[in-house]
Design a protein around this motif. Structure first.
Motif, PDB file in Angstrom:
ATOM      1  N   SER A 133      -1.026   2.261  -4.960  1.00  0.00           N
ATOM      2  CA  SER A 133      -2.209   3.414  -4.644  1.00  0.00           C
ATOM      3  C   SER A 133      -3.331   2.998  -5.669  1.00  0.00           C
ATOM      4  O   SER A 133      -3.169   2.519  -6.587  1.00  0.00           O
ATOM      5  CB  SER A 133      -1.549   4.710  -4.906  1.00  0.00           C
ATOM      6  OG  SER A 133      -0.628   5.095  -4.175  1.00  0.00           O
ATOM      7  N   GLN A 171       1.066  -1.248   0.101  1.00  0.00           N
ATOM      8  CA  GLN A 171       0.052  -0.085  -0.070  1.00  0.00           C
ATOM      9  C   GLN A 171       0.617   1.458  -0.283  1.00  0.00           C
ATOM     10  O   GLN A 171       0.601   2.413  -0.863  1.00  0.00           O
ATOM     11  CB  GLN A 171      -1.001   0.052   1.258  1.00  0.00           C
ATOM     12  CG  GLN A 171      -1.666   1.060   1.246  1.00  0.00           C
ATOM     13  CD  GLN A 171      -2.942   1.225   2.315  1.00  0.00           C
ATOM     14  OE1 GLN A 171      -3.100   0.177   2.842  1.00  0.00           O
ATOM     15  NE2 GLN A 171      -3.401   2.298   2.802  1.00  0.00           N
ATOM     16  N   HIS A 172       1.796   1.458   0.928  1.00  0.00           N
ATOM     17  CA  HIS A 172       2.888   2.346   0.908  1.00  0.00           C
ATOM     18  C   HIS A 172       3.959   1.658   0.294  1.00  0.00           C
ATOM     19  O   HIS A 172       4.729   0.778   0.606  1.00  0.00           O
ATOM     20  CB  HIS A 172       3.070   2.852   2.280  1.00  0.00           C
ATOM     21  CG  HIS A 172       2.173   3.785   2.561  1.00  0.00           C
ATOM     22  ND1 HIS A 172       1.930   4.411   3.850  1.00  0.00           N
ATOM     23  CD2 HIS A 172       1.078   4.358   2.107  1.00  0.00           C
ATOM     24  CE1 HIS A 172       1.083   5.246   4.062  1.00  0.00           C
ATOM     25  NE2 HIS A 172       0.234   5.164   2.796  1.00  0.00           N
ATOM     26  N   TYR A 173       4.724   2.498  -0.865  1.00  0.00           N
ATOM     27  CA  TYR A 173       5.766   1.885  -1.614  1.00  0.00           C
ATOM     28  C   TYR A 173       6.806   2.802  -1.778  1.00  0.00           C
ATOM     29  O   TYR A 173       8.039   2.420  -1.981  1.00  0.00           O
ATOM     30  CB  TYR A 173       5.176   1.552  -2.891  1.00  0.00           C
ATOM     31  CG  TYR A 173       4.424   2.618  -3.680  1.00  0.00           C
ATOM     32  CD1 TYR A 173       5.015   3.449  -4.053  1.00  0.00           C
ATOM     33  CD2 TYR A 173       2.879   2.737  -3.203  1.00  0.00           C
ATOM     34  CE1 TYR A 173       4.144   4.487  -4.747  1.00  0.00           C
ATOM     35  CE2 TYR A 173       2.025   3.620  -3.819  1.00  0.00           C
ATOM     36  CZ  TYR A 173       2.702   4.560  -4.538  1.00  0.00           C
ATOM     37  OH  TYR A 173       2.022   5.759  -4.984  1.00  0.00           O
ATOM     38  N   ASP A 174       6.882   4.221  -1.518  1.00  0.00           N
ATOM     39  CA  ASP A 174       7.861   5.083  -2.012  1.00  0.00           C
ATOM     40  C   ASP A 174       8.948   4.773  -0.698  1.00  0.00           C
ATOM     41  O   ASP A 174       8.649   4.405   0.428  1.00  0.00           O
ATOM     42  CB  ASP A 174       7.552   6.486  -1.572  1.00  0.00           C
ATOM     43  CG  ASP A 174       6.700   7.077  -2.525  1.00  0.00           C
ATOM     44  OD1 ASP A 174       6.378   6.572  -3.594  1.00  0.00           O
ATOM     45  OD2 ASP A 174       6.269   8.375  -2.633  1.00  0.00           O
ATOM     46  N   GLU A 232     -10.879   4.950   8.135  1.00  0.00           N
ATOM     47  CA  GLU A 232     -10.280   4.079   9.246  1.00  0.00           C
ATOM     48  C   GLU A 232     -11.323   3.684  10.048  1.00  0.00           C
ATOM     49  O   GLU A 232     -11.020   2.515  10.543  1.00  0.00           O
ATOM     50  CB  GLU A 232      -9.095   4.954   9.760  1.00  0.00           C
ATOM     51  CG  GLU A 232      -7.964   5.032   9.234  1.00  0.00           C
ATOM     52  CD  GLU A 232      -8.023   6.412   8.237  1.00  0.00           C
ATOM     53  OE1 GLU A 232      -9.176   7.063   8.307  1.00  0.00           O
ATOM     54  OE2 GLU A 232      -6.898   6.622   7.482  1.00  0.00           O
ATOM     55  N   VAL A 277      -5.693   0.366   8.644  1.00  0.00           N
ATOM     56  CA  VAL A 277      -5.589   1.090   7.208  1.00  0.00           C
ATOM     57  C   VAL A 277      -6.294  -0.157   6.357  1.00  0.00           C
ATOM     58  O   VAL A 277      -6.866  -1.203   6.622  1.00  0.00           O
ATOM     59  CB  VAL A 277      -4.122   1.139   6.765  1.00  0.00           C
ATOM     60  CG1 VAL A 277      -3.376   2.051   7.921  1.00  0.00           C
ATOM     61  CG2 VAL A 277      -3.295  -0.171   6.848  1.00  0.00           C
ATOM     62  N   ASN A 278      -6.374   0.371   5.174  1.00  0.00           N
ATOM     63  CA  ASN A 278      -7.024  -0.560   3.938  1.00  0.00           C
ATOM     64  C   ASN A 278      -6.376  -1.887   4.006  1.00  0.00           C
ATOM     65  O   ASN A 278      -7.159  -3.032   3.874  1.00  0.00           O
ATOM     66  CB  ASN A 278      -7.065  -0.074   2.719  1.00  0.00           C
ATOM     67  CG  ASN A 278      -7.940   1.164   2.677  1.00  0.00           C
ATOM     68  OD1 ASN A 278      -8.785   1.334   3.321  1.00  0.00           O
ATOM     69  ND2 ASN A 278      -7.734   1.965   1.491  1.00  0.00           N
ATOM     70  N   HIS A 337       3.264  14.385   3.859  1.00  0.00           N
ATOM     71  CA  HIS A 337       2.928  13.240   3.258  1.00  0.00           C
ATOM     72  C   HIS A 337       2.682  13.456   1.585  1.00  0.00           C
ATOM     73  O   HIS A 337       2.050  14.541   1.298  1.00  0.00           O
ATOM     74  CB  HIS A 337       1.632  13.008   3.998  1.00  0.00           C
ATOM     75  CG  HIS A 337       1.167  11.758   3.786  1.00  0.00           C
ATOM     76  ND1 HIS A 337       0.668  11.332   2.507  1.00  0.00           N
ATOM     77  CD2 HIS A 337       1.172  10.376   4.598  1.00  0.00           C
ATOM     78  CE1 HIS A 337       0.028  10.112   2.508  1.00  0.00           C
ATOM     79  NE2 HIS A 337       0.413   9.546   3.719  1.00  0.00           N
ATOM     80  N   ARG A 374       0.493  12.501  -0.062  1.00  0.00           N
ATOM     81  CA  ARG A 374      -0.817  12.925  -0.555  1.00  0.00           C
ATOM     82  C   ARG A 374      -1.012  14.147  -0.247  1.00  0.00           C
ATOM     83  O   ARG A 374      -1.618  15.159  -1.240  1.00  0.00           O
ATOM     84  CB  ARG A 374      -1.653  12.091   0.571  1.00  0.00           C
ATOM     85  CG  ARG A 374      -3.212  12.547   0.544  1.00  0.00           C
ATOM     86  CD  ARG A 374      -4.076  12.036   1.600  1.00  0.00           C
ATOM     87  NE  ARG A 374      -5.350  11.977   1.506  1.00  0.00           N
ATOM     88  CZ  ARG A 374      -5.920  10.758   0.754  1.00  0.00           C
ATOM     89  NH1 ARG A 374      -5.248   9.631   0.714  1.00  0.00           N
ATOM     90  NH2 ARG A 374      -7.274  10.781   0.653  1.00  0.00           N
ATOM     91  N   HIS A 394      -2.423  14.754   6.911  1.00  0.00           N
ATOM     92  CA  HIS A 394      -2.584  14.086   5.644  1.00  0.00           C
ATOM     93  C   HIS A 394      -4.133  13.201   5.665  1.00  0.00           C
ATOM     94  O   HIS A 394      -4.459  12.872   4.754  1.00  0.00           O
ATOM     95  CB  HIS A 394      -1.488  12.745   5.737  1.00  0.00           C
ATOM     96  CG  HIS A 394      -1.913  11.827   6.884  1.00  0.00           C
ATOM     97  ND1 HIS A 394      -1.747  11.782   7.930  1.00  0.00           N
ATOM     98  CD2 HIS A 394      -2.643  10.386   6.551  1.00  0.00           C
ATOM     99  CE1 HIS A 394      -2.184  10.706   8.775  1.00  0.00           C
ATOM    100  NE2 HIS A 394      -2.761   9.885   7.786  1.00  0.00           N
TER     101      HIS A 394
END
Ligand code: UD1
Length: 383
Positions: free
Chosen positions: A73, A46-49, A138, A105-106, A254, A256, A222
């Protein structure tokens, strides 16, 4: 080795930044050889950076994930569905004793839902928190994950009545403490100083470095409710500008929020203020900046807890919190997004030093050990 001798495998799931600090002590505790368990780690992607993932794995000494689903994303539906699709075959292959999910989180709900439908028990760490605000993605993830979990670990006492009111059997609920604070206490001595962080992280679009010798405030923003609507975002950035005339601000942005500021053309509001923007920080850098801040302005859940543990005044830019103990016992004040209320709270905090607060029960650095012990006893009761 017979099946009976084999350590029972717990498949731990992470997806987004706040999951990483929760899973680090859990992985360590589950892999304690005395418990007869083994943990493997799945990252949904889900978070990759690098700034949102890699530095956390390195700094928190989380083992590289055994499996990376690489979802990236997308809209909530796309992201959740993609995680579910990619998680199912993994579960079929590994056949763990249980799937452990953390937070809200998702990735949390997506993997819990796949597991429960395959009759794999679900363990939820950080269960029972409720903001009462169903407009918050959430909150939906929390309510649904708790409903389908077999074993629920809570961080504060208010969580238990939240769960029993929703029909969850009290025998499944364990008040174990806060794994986020396990990580904070474990790493406090390694926190990177604010000066070092600023030196190492020049941010091209940022304004000139403010004079931090008389102290600074830390900002994080965020939440979709604060950053997705240009009017709301503009109002908040203007308030930050006003606050920065009294207290320089450090603002790790963030991705986003960065995108939303750029889309709405709001960069000048920051560039012309005493606000120093940084890219998203690693855990140890964030800890250093937070611990030495005069106050923190945030809409994060985890930071409300971390500031309470550190005794730093926190001003929460939301209308509610799912972590009421940070307000009742800790340093947190909920002010929402009304500019006058934010400015009044900042002035009051600067004059009085803000709420002092105390550290809540069982936020003692040993939550993951308690959780692992309970899981180890519980696994023995499974057929
Ligand atoms: C997610 C969690 C939120 C948590 C937050 C911490 C949900 C519903 N929300 O929100 O609870 O507080 O993580 O960060 O799961 N993006 C990147 N690089 C990344 C990740 C995201 O550029 O590595 C950008 C993308 O534009 C993406 C946007 O950030 O669309 C939002 O990411 P997403 O994972 O959907 O939600 P967060 O806002 O990060």
């Amino acid at each position: 080795m017979t099946d009976i001798d084999k350590p029972a495998q717990i498949l731990c799931v992470v997806g987004a930044r706040p999951n990483f600090m929760k899973i680090a002590p859990i992985m360590r505790a589950l892999n304690n050889p005395d418990l007869g368990l083994s943990a493997c780690l799945l990252h949904t992607g889900q978070h990759y950076d690098a700034a949102m993932k890699k530095s956390f794995f390195d700094q928190l000494q989380i083992p590289e994930p055994d499996i990376d689903l690489g979802v990236g994303s997308g809209s909530h539906a796309v992201q959740t569905a993609e995680i579910m699709k990619r998680f199912e075959p993994v579960l079929d292959e590994i056949i763990p004793k249980a799937v452990l999910v953390v937070g809200d989180v998702n990735s949390t709900i997506a993997c819990a839902l796949v597991a429960v439908k395959k009759n794999v028990p679900v363990i939820h760490v950080e269960a029972g928190l409720r903001s009462g605000d169903r407009a918050m993605p959430e909150e939906i993830n929390r309510v649904l994950t708790d409903q389908i979990s077999d074993l629920l670990f809570t961080t504060e006492k208010t969580a238990e009545p939240n769960l029993t009111n929703e029909g969850i059997d009290v025998g499944r609920i364990h008040f174990a403490g806060n794994v986020m604070i396990d990580t904070l206490l474990f790493n406090l001595d390694r926190a990177v100083s604010t000066e070092q962080t600023i030196e190492a992280s020049p941010y091209p679009e940022s304004s000139a470095l403010p004079d931090l010798s008389k102290g600074y405030g830390l900002v994080t923003l965020h939440r979709p409710s604060n950053v997705d609507e240009p009017i709301v975002l503009e109002r908040l950035l203007k308030v930050l500008g006003q606050v920065s005339t009294e207290l320089p601000l450090i603002f790790p942005v963030h991705p986003r929020t960065k995108n939303k500021i750029a889309e709405a053309g709001l960069e000048p509001l920051i560039a012309n203020a005493n606000v120093y923007c940084l890219p998203p920080l690693g855990y140890l850098e964030m800890l250093g900046v937070m611990k030495d801040a005069k106050l923190v302005l945030t809409d994060s859940g985890g930071i409300q807890e971390e500031t309470t543990a550190l005794g730093v005044p926190c001003i929460t830019l939301r209308e509610n919190t799912e972590r009421p103990i940070t307000v009742e016992e800790g340093t947190n004040t909920i002010v929402g997004s009304d500019p006058d209320k934010i400015l009044a709270c900042v002035s009051n905090t600067l004059e009085t030093g803000g709420k002092s607060g105390m550290v809540p029960e069982l936020w003692d650095g040993k939550a993951a050990e308690r959780i692992a012990k309970i899981i180890s006893d519980w696994v023995k009761t499974l057929s």
